[in-house]
Design a protein around this motif. Structure first.
Motif, PDB file in Angstrom:
ATOM      1  N   TYR A  36       0.848  -1.190   0.000  1.00 43.87           N
ATOM      2  CA  TYR A  36       0.000   0.000   0.000  1.00 43.87           C
ATOM      3  C   TYR A  36       0.887   1.244   0.000  1.00 43.87           C
ATOM      4  CZ  TYR A  36       0.974   0.618   5.004  1.00 43.87           C
ATOM      5  OH  TYR A  36       1.605   0.802   6.214  1.00 43.87           O
ATOM      6  N   LEU A  37       0.345   2.328  -0.509  1.00 48.24           N
ATOM      7  CA  LEU A  37       0.992   3.639  -0.508  1.00 48.24           C
ATOM      8  C   LEU A  37      -0.070   4.673  -0.183  1.00 48.24           C
ATOM      9  CD1 LEU A  37       3.425   5.537  -1.093  1.00 48.24           C
ATOM     10  CD2 LEU A  37       2.667   5.563  -3.491  1.00 48.24           C
ATOM     11  N   ASP A  38       0.008   5.274   1.002  1.00 49.08           N
ATOM     12  CA  ASP A  38      -0.949   6.300   1.406  1.00 49.08           C
ATOM     13  C   ASP A  38      -0.705   7.594   0.649  1.00 49.08           C
ATOM     14  OD1 ASP A  38      -2.004   4.589   3.291  1.00 49.08           O
ATOM     15  OD2 ASP A  38      -1.089   5.573   5.018  1.00 49.08           O
ATOM     16  N   TYR A  39      -1.758   8.345   0.399  1.00 48.52           N
ATOM     17  CA  TYR A  39      -1.615   9.696  -0.138  1.00 48.52           C
ATOM     18  C   TYR A  39      -2.541  10.642   0.632  1.00 48.52           C
ATOM     19  CZ  TYR A  39      -5.988   8.850  -2.698  1.00 48.52           C
ATOM     20  OH  TYR A  39      -7.300   8.553  -3.019  1.00 48.52           O
ATOM     21  N   ALA A  40      -2.168  11.899   0.670  1.00 46.42           N
ATOM     22  CA  ALA A  40      -2.957  12.948   1.321  1.00 46.42           C
ATOM     23  C   ALA A  40      -2.560  14.271   0.694  1.00 46.42           C
ATOM     24  CB  ALA A  40      -2.692  12.961   2.826  1.00 46.42           C
ATOM     25  N   SER A  41      -3.268  15.316   1.029  1.00 45.54           N
ATOM     26  CA  SER A  41      -2.880  16.638   0.558  1.00 45.54           C
ATOM     27  C   SER A  41      -1.490  16.967   1.074  1.00 45.54           C
ATOM     28  CB  SER A  41      -3.875  17.688   1.048  1.00 45.54           C
ATOM     29  OG  SER A  41      -3.372  18.987   0.823  1.00 45.54           O
ATOM     30  N   ALA A  42      -0.656  17.538   0.211  1.00 45.89           N
ATOM     31  CA  ALA A  42       0.693  17.933   0.628  1.00 45.89           C
ATOM     32  C   ALA A  42       0.652  19.073   1.641  1.00 45.89           C
ATOM     33  CB  ALA A  42       1.513  18.350  -0.590  1.00 45.89           C
ATOM     34  N   SER A  43      -0.519  19.695   1.796  1.00 49.72           N
ATOM     35  CA  SER A  43      -0.644  20.813   2.735  1.00 49.72           C
ATOM     36  C   SER A  43      -0.999  20.351   4.144  1.00 49.72           C
ATOM     37  CB  SER A  43      -1.719  21.790   2.240  1.00 49.72           C
ATOM     38  OG  SER A  43      -3.002  21.184   2.280  1.00 49.72           O
ATOM     39  N   CYS A  44      -1.079  19.034   4.372  1.00 57.22           N
ATOM     40  CA  CYS A  44      -1.444  18.563   5.701  1.00 57.22           C
ATOM     41  C   CYS A  44      -0.586  17.375   6.111  1.00 57.22           C
ATOM     42  CB  CYS A  44      -2.927  18.181   5.754  1.00 57.22           C
ATOM     43  SG  CYS A  44      -3.285  16.571   5.028  1.00 57.22           S
ATOM     44  N   ASP A  45      -0.580  17.107   7.407  1.00 59.06           N
ATOM     45  CA  ASP A  45       0.016  15.905   7.980  1.00 59.06           C
ATOM     46  C   ASP A  45      -0.587  15.761   9.370  1.00 59.06           C
ATOM     47  OD1 ASP A  45       1.496  17.626   9.743  1.00 59.06           O
ATOM     48  OD2 ASP A  45       3.098  17.772   8.252  1.00 59.06           O
ATOM     49  N   LYS A  46      -0.187  14.750  10.099  1.00 57.98           N
ATOM     50  CA  LYS A  46      -0.756  14.540  11.425  1.00 57.98           C
ATOM     51  C   LYS A  46      -0.453  15.706  12.363  1.00 57.98           C
ATOM     52  CE  LYS A  46      -1.062   9.473  11.592  1.00 57.98           C
ATOM     53  NZ  LYS A  46      -0.760   8.266  12.396  1.00 57.98           N
ATOM     54  N   GLY A  47       0.709  16.322  12.184  1.00 60.72           N
ATOM     55  CA  GLY A  47       1.069  17.463  13.028  1.00 60.72           C
ATOM     56  C   GLY A  47       0.139  18.646  12.827  1.00 60.72           C
ATOM     57  N   ILE A  48      -0.207  18.911  11.590  1.00 61.87           N
ATOM     58  CA  ILE A  48      -1.142  20.010  11.303  1.00 61.87           C
ATOM     59  C   ILE A  48      -2.507  19.687  11.886  1.00 61.87           C
ATOM     60  CG2 ILE A  48      -2.392  21.180   9.440  1.00 61.87           C
ATOM     61  CD1 ILE A  48       0.240  21.037   7.825  1.00 61.87           C
ATOM     62  N   GLY A  49      -2.916  18.412  11.779  1.00 64.80           N
ATOM     63  CA  GLY A  49      -4.181  17.999  12.376  1.00 64.80           C
ATOM     64  C   GLY A  49      -4.202  18.236  13.875  1.00 64.80           C
ATOM     65  N   VAL A  50      -3.088  17.905  14.543  1.00 61.34           N
ATOM     66  CA  VAL A  50      -2.981  18.133  15.985  1.00 61.34           C
ATOM     67  C   VAL A  50      -3.097  19.626  16.299  1.00 61.34           C
ATOM     68  CG1 VAL A  50      -1.382  18.078  17.945  1.00 61.34           C
ATOM     69  CG2 VAL A  50      -1.656  16.053  16.499  1.00 61.34           C
ATOM     70  N   LYS A  51      -2.393  20.451  15.560  1.00 61.44           N
ATOM     71  CA  LYS A  51      -2.435  21.901  15.805  1.00 61.44           C
ATOM     72  C   LYS A  51      -3.833  22.470  15.584  1.00 61.44           C
ATOM     73  CE  LYS A  51       2.413  22.618  14.522  1.00 61.44           C
ATOM     74  NZ  LYS A  51       3.334  23.182  13.495  1.00 61.44           N
ATOM     75  N   LYS A  52      -4.522  21.990  14.548  1.00 58.17           N
ATOM     76  CA  LYS A  52      -5.881  22.470  14.263  1.00 58.17           C
ATOM     77  C   LYS A  52      -6.831  22.119  15.400  1.00 58.17           C
ATOM     78  CE  LYS A  52      -5.316  24.218  10.070  1.00 58.17           C
ATOM     79  NZ  LYS A  52      -5.585  25.650   9.752  1.00 58.17           N
ATOM     80  N   LEU A  53      -6.704  20.904  15.936  1.00 57.57           N
ATOM     81  CA  LEU A  53      -7.603  20.516  17.029  1.00 57.57           C
ATOM     82  C   LEU A  53      -7.258  21.243  18.325  1.00 57.57           C
ATOM     83  CD1 LEU A  53      -9.984  18.926  18.003  1.00 57.57           C
ATOM     84  CD2 LEU A  53      -8.492  16.949  18.381  1.00 57.57           C
ATOM     85  N   LEU A  54      -5.981  21.411  18.608  1.00 58.57           N
ATOM     86  CA  LEU A  54      -5.596  22.173  19.800  1.00 58.57           C
ATOM     87  C   LEU A  54      -6.164  23.586  19.742  1.00 58.57           C
ATOM     88  CD1 LEU A  54      -1.847  21.123  20.270  1.00 58.57           C
ATOM     89  CD2 LEU A  54      -3.776  20.483  21.741  1.00 58.57           C
ATOM     90  N   GLN A  55      -6.076  24.190  18.572  1.00 55.31           N
ATOM     91  CA  GLN A  55      -6.630  25.533  18.390  1.00 55.31           C
ATOM     92  C   GLN A  55      -8.140  25.531  18.618  1.00 55.31           C
ATOM     93  OE1 GLN A  55      -6.280  27.047  14.368  1.00 55.31           O
ATOM     94  NE2 GLN A  55      -6.320  29.165  15.064  1.00 55.31           N
ATOM     95  N   HIS A  56      -8.818  24.530  18.077  1.00 55.75           N
ATOM     96  CA  HIS A  56     -10.274  24.412  18.232  1.00 55.75           C
ATOM     97  C   HIS A  56     -10.658  24.256  19.702  1.00 55.75           C
ATOM     98  CE1 HIS A  56     -14.404  23.204  17.259  1.00 55.75           C
ATOM     99  NE2 HIS A  56     -14.240  22.188  18.090  1.00 55.75           N
ATOM    100  N   LEU A  57      -9.859  23.522  20.446  1.00 55.44           N
ATOM    101  CA  LEU A  57     -10.163  23.256  21.858  1.00 55.44           C
ATOM    102  C   LEU A  57      -9.702  24.366  22.789  1.00 55.44           C
ATOM    103  CD1 LEU A  57      -9.137  19.474  22.024  1.00 55.44           C
ATOM    104  CD2 LEU A  57     -11.456  20.411  21.942  1.00 55.44           C
TER     105      LEU A  57
END
Length: 268
Positions: A180-201
């Motif tokens: 398998y080979l995962d793909y996602a937007s180059a503008s995101c990663d798990k770290g950005i997801g963490v920062k977005k949720l911390l900001q939301h909370l």
């Protein structure tokens, strides 16, 4: 005292060929019961992530698709999504067809699209698509993966995929005998997801603890005050972590959560 644990799933909470242990389930439940916030942070799609989360009583928030989506499970609301354009997805589909691979498309919804359905997909809620007309205009594409390609074709497939600038490839490997080979937007990663949720909370870097075993987990290590790598992780991952937990098969993540729960109890 506030602890928000952002934890990978495969290789961290569960062996990649096994289930979440009862000790780990109990540790997550105790951590939450004592005021901790537990956020599954995975490369899997939302529907599958929630399915796993139900085993330990569910998570209020989930970060899925390698950071491509941050989701409020209680309100059924997307907090953040990093979408991939149709143009880039058409290019990925052409690559999949060229190498006889299967393209799985994770969308911001409770199911996913695939180019071909197999018998072992029966536990997913999936729709087979023939054209992206069935996807775009209705849903946001937040990531996915190639599968079913040969070891021989892996380098060439990845080389072609890397030419698509809008798309990143955070993780790869084998699931059983299948590549398998995962793909996602180059503008995101798990770290950005963490920062977005911390900001939301309304929470901060100082409140966050990140646990993982793979290279796709390292971006969230830099987004958290404390980073925990599993002993079964690669040397690259362990090198950048603050703490090395025991192997997933030796209940490493459960032991970390148990220690955090003790600290929460002591602070009351």
């Amino acid at each position: 005292m506030k602890y928000i644990v952002f934890s990978d799933l495969d290789g961290t909470l569960r062996p990649k060929d096994g289930d979440i242990s009862q000790r780990c389930i109990d540790a997550i439940k105790a951590f939450k019961a004592n005021g901790g916030e537990f956020v599954m942070t995975t490369g899997r799609n939302r529907q599958k992530a929630e399915e796993f989360a139900k085993v330990y009583g569910g998570s209020r928030y989930i970060i899925d698709a390698n950071g491509g989506e941050v989701f409020d499970c209680e309100k059924r609301k997307i907090i953040f999504s990093a979408d991939i354009s149709r143009e880039s997805m058409e290019k990925l589909l052409a690559i999949a067809k060229k190498f006889g691979a299967r393209l799985v498309v994770n969308i911001a919804a409770d199911f996913r699209f695939v180019t071909a359905k197999r018998e072992d997909d029966s536990h997913y809620i999936e729709k087979v698509f023939k054209s992206f007309d069935e996807v775009y205009g209705k849903y946001k594409v937040v990531g996915g993966y190639f599968s079913g390609f040969s070891d021989k074709d892996r380098p060439a497939l990845k080389l072609e995929a890397l030419k698509i600038k809008e798309v990143g490839f955070p993780n790869e490997g084998k699931n059983g005998n299948e590549n398998y080979l995962d793909y996602a937007s180059a503008s995101c990663d798990k770290g950005i997801g963490v920062k977005k949720l911390l900001q939301h909370l309304g929470a901060s870097y100082d409140d966050a603890i990140a646990m993982g075993d793979g290279l796709n987990d390292t971006p969230m290590f830099s987004a958290a005050k404390v980073s925990v790598a599993m002993a079964n992780g690669s040397e690259q991952v362990k090198h950048v972590a603050d703490v090395i937990a025991e192997h997933v098969r030796r209940e490493g993540s459960a032991k970390v959560l148990e220690k955090l729960t003790e600290r929460l109890k002591e602070s009351k």
